[in-house]
Design a protein around this motif. Structure first.
Motif, PDB file in Angstrom:
ATOM      1  N   LEU A 138     -26.143 -14.506 -31.809  1.00  0.00           N
ATOM      2  CA  LEU A 138     -25.513 -13.948 -33.010  1.00  0.00           C
ATOM      3  C   LEU A 138     -26.447 -12.947 -33.673  1.00  0.00           C
ATOM      4  N   GLU A 139     -27.692 -13.355 -33.855  1.00  0.00           N
ATOM      5  CA  GLU A 139     -28.665 -12.498 -34.536  1.00  0.00           C
ATOM      6  C   GLU A 139     -28.999 -11.242 -33.738  1.00  0.00           C
ATOM      7  N   SER A 140     -28.884 -11.311 -32.392  1.00  0.00           N
ATOM      8  CA  SER A 140     -29.161 -10.135 -31.563  1.00  0.00           C
ATOM      9  C   SER A 140     -27.957  -9.197 -31.478  1.00  0.00           C
ATOM     10  N   GLY A 141     -26.817  -9.621 -32.034  1.00  0.00           N
ATOM     11  CA  GLY A 141     -25.626  -8.765 -32.024  1.00  0.00           C
ATOM     12  C   GLY A 141     -24.736  -8.952 -30.808  1.00  0.00           C
ATOM     13  N   GLU A 142     -25.047  -9.913 -29.931  1.00  0.00           N
ATOM     14  CA  GLU A 142     -24.227 -10.155 -28.745  1.00  0.00           C
ATOM     15  C   GLU A 142     -22.826 -10.649 -29.118  1.00  0.00           C
ATOM     16  N   ILE A 143     -22.751 -11.421 -30.183  1.00  0.00           N
ATOM     17  CA  ILE A 143     -21.470 -11.959 -30.659  1.00  0.00           C
ATOM     18  C   ILE A 143     -21.392 -11.686 -32.163  1.00  0.00           C
ATOM     19  N   PRO A 144     -20.303 -11.052 -32.617  1.00  0.00           N
ATOM     20  CA  PRO A 144     -20.164 -10.792 -34.054  1.00  0.00           C
ATOM     21  C   PRO A 144     -19.986 -12.099 -34.832  1.00  0.00           C
ATOM     22  N   PHE A 145     -20.413 -12.085 -36.079  1.00  0.00           N
ATOM     23  CA  PHE A 145     -20.234 -13.252 -36.938  1.00  0.00           C
ATOM     24  C   PHE A 145     -20.175 -12.808 -38.381  1.00  0.00           C
ATOM     25  N   THR A 146     -19.725 -13.696 -39.236  1.00  0.00           N
ATOM     26  CA  THR A 146     -19.738 -13.464 -40.671  1.00  0.00           C
ATOM     27  C   THR A 146     -20.507 -14.611 -41.306  1.00  0.00           C
ATOM     28  N   GLU A 187     -14.358 -13.628 -25.832  1.00  0.00           N
ATOM     29  CA  GLU A 187     -14.684 -12.300 -25.296  1.00  0.00           C
ATOM     30  C   GLU A 187     -16.102 -12.299 -24.732  1.00  0.00           C
ATOM     31  N   TYR A 188     -17.034 -12.926 -25.429  1.00  0.00           N
ATOM     32  CA  TYR A 188     -18.412 -13.020 -24.947  1.00  0.00           C
ATOM     33  C   TYR A 188     -18.449 -13.788 -23.628  1.00  0.00           C
ATOM     34  N   GLU A 189     -17.719 -14.896 -23.562  1.00  0.00           N
ATOM     35  CA  GLU A 189     -17.690 -15.707 -22.344  1.00  0.00           C
ATOM     36  C   GLU A 189     -17.155 -14.885 -21.164  1.00  0.00           C
ATOM     37  N   GLU A 190     -16.095 -14.113 -21.393  1.00  0.00           N
ATOM     38  CA  GLU A 190     -15.527 -13.264 -20.340  1.00  0.00           C
ATOM     39  C   GLU A 190     -16.506 -12.177 -19.917  1.00  0.00           C
ATOM     40  N   ARG A 191     -17.183 -11.576 -20.897  1.00  0.00           N
ATOM     41  CA  ARG A 191     -18.161 -10.529 -20.616  1.00  0.00           C
ATOM     42  C   ARG A 191     -19.318 -11.070 -19.773  1.00  0.00           C
ATOM     43  N   ILE A 192     -19.825 -12.235 -20.136  1.00  0.00           N
ATOM     44  CA  ILE A 192     -20.931 -12.846 -19.400  1.00  0.00           C
ATOM     45  C   ILE A 192     -20.480 -13.232 -17.997  1.00  0.00           C
ATOM     46  N   SER A 193     -19.272 -13.752 -17.881  1.00  0.00           N
ATOM     47  CA  SER A 193     -18.743 -14.134 -16.570  1.00  0.00           C
ATOM     48  C   SER A 193     -18.624 -12.907 -15.669  1.00  0.00           C
ATOM     49  N   ALA A 194     -18.151 -11.780 -16.214  1.00  0.00           N
ATOM     50  CA  ALA A 194     -18.034 -10.541 -15.441  1.00  0.00           C
ATOM     51  C   ALA A 194     -19.417 -10.052 -15.014  1.00  0.00           C
ATOM     52  N   ARG A 195     -20.400 -10.136 -15.922  1.00  0.00           N
ATOM     53  CA  ARG A 195     -21.775  -9.736 -15.575  1.00  0.00           C
ATOM     54  C   ARG A 195     -22.322 -10.606 -14.450  1.00  0.00           C
ATOM     55  N   ARG A 196     -22.073 -11.912 -14.546  1.00  0.00           N
ATOM     56  CA  ARG A 196     -22.555 -12.851 -13.532  1.00  0.00           C
ATOM     57  C   ARG A 196     -21.925 -12.539 -12.179  1.00  0.00           C
TER      58      ARG A 196
END
Length: 162
Positions: free
Chosen positions: A103-111, A126-135
């Motif tokens: 969260l703090e690195s900006g990988e996943i947005p938060f409020t 969306e993060y999970e899908e992005r990481i899965s595609a990278r893997r």
């Protein structure tokens, strides 16, 4: 309007139904679908009307019933639901401190709500899908490199398993 009404959630536990009800529904879902030929899944309403449903939804309903048969509860929620960092970490199967770093690195947005971070379920997915595609891409690249070096045999993309 309360926060709970903004993000409705339904939790279904095995105790919500009798064992007979769960077994009956599970048996029905594992049987032949009731749509037109070729067989397509459908649902029947209380008034007897039938609607064809997408196979993916049918698979989801089957998953829910299988989970209940195994004694597991199921929660259905909107993707717009806000999760605590612990719930988001649990969803991603990682520790909360690891999630906070993402969260703090900006990988996943938060409020922030006061001093507490909140994450949208849609952003976590969306993060999970992005990481899965990278893997998947990394593994494909490594396999390709190994094949080029003669360390690995590559099955052609058009090869069909039997």
């Amino acid at each position: 309007m309360t926060v709970a009404s903004l993000y409705p959630r339904r939790t279904i536990t095995p105790s919500s139904f009798s064992a007979e009800e769960i077994a009956e529904i599970s048996e029905f879902l594992s049987g032949a679908p009731c749509g037109e030929e070729p067989a397509t899944p459908c649902m029947s309403g209380p008034d007897g009307t039938k609607r064809v449903i997408p196979a993916r939804l049918y698979d989801t309903l089957t998953f829910i019933m299988d989970s209940l048969c195994e004694g597991q509860g199921v929660t259905v929620m909107h993707t717009s639901a806000q999760l605590t960092t612990q719930k988001a970490a649990d969803f991603l199967q990682m520790s909360r401190p690891t999630l906070v770093k993402l969260l703090e690195s900006g990988e996943i947005p938060f409020t922030k709500v006061g001093r507490h971070r909140r994450v949208l379920l849609a952003d976590v997915q969306e993060y999970e899908e992005r990481i899965s595609a990278r893997r998947d891409q990394f593994l494909a690249d490594q396999t390709r490199e190994a094949a080029q070096e003669g360390d690995y045999f590559v099955v052609p993309d058009d090869y069909k398993t039997r």
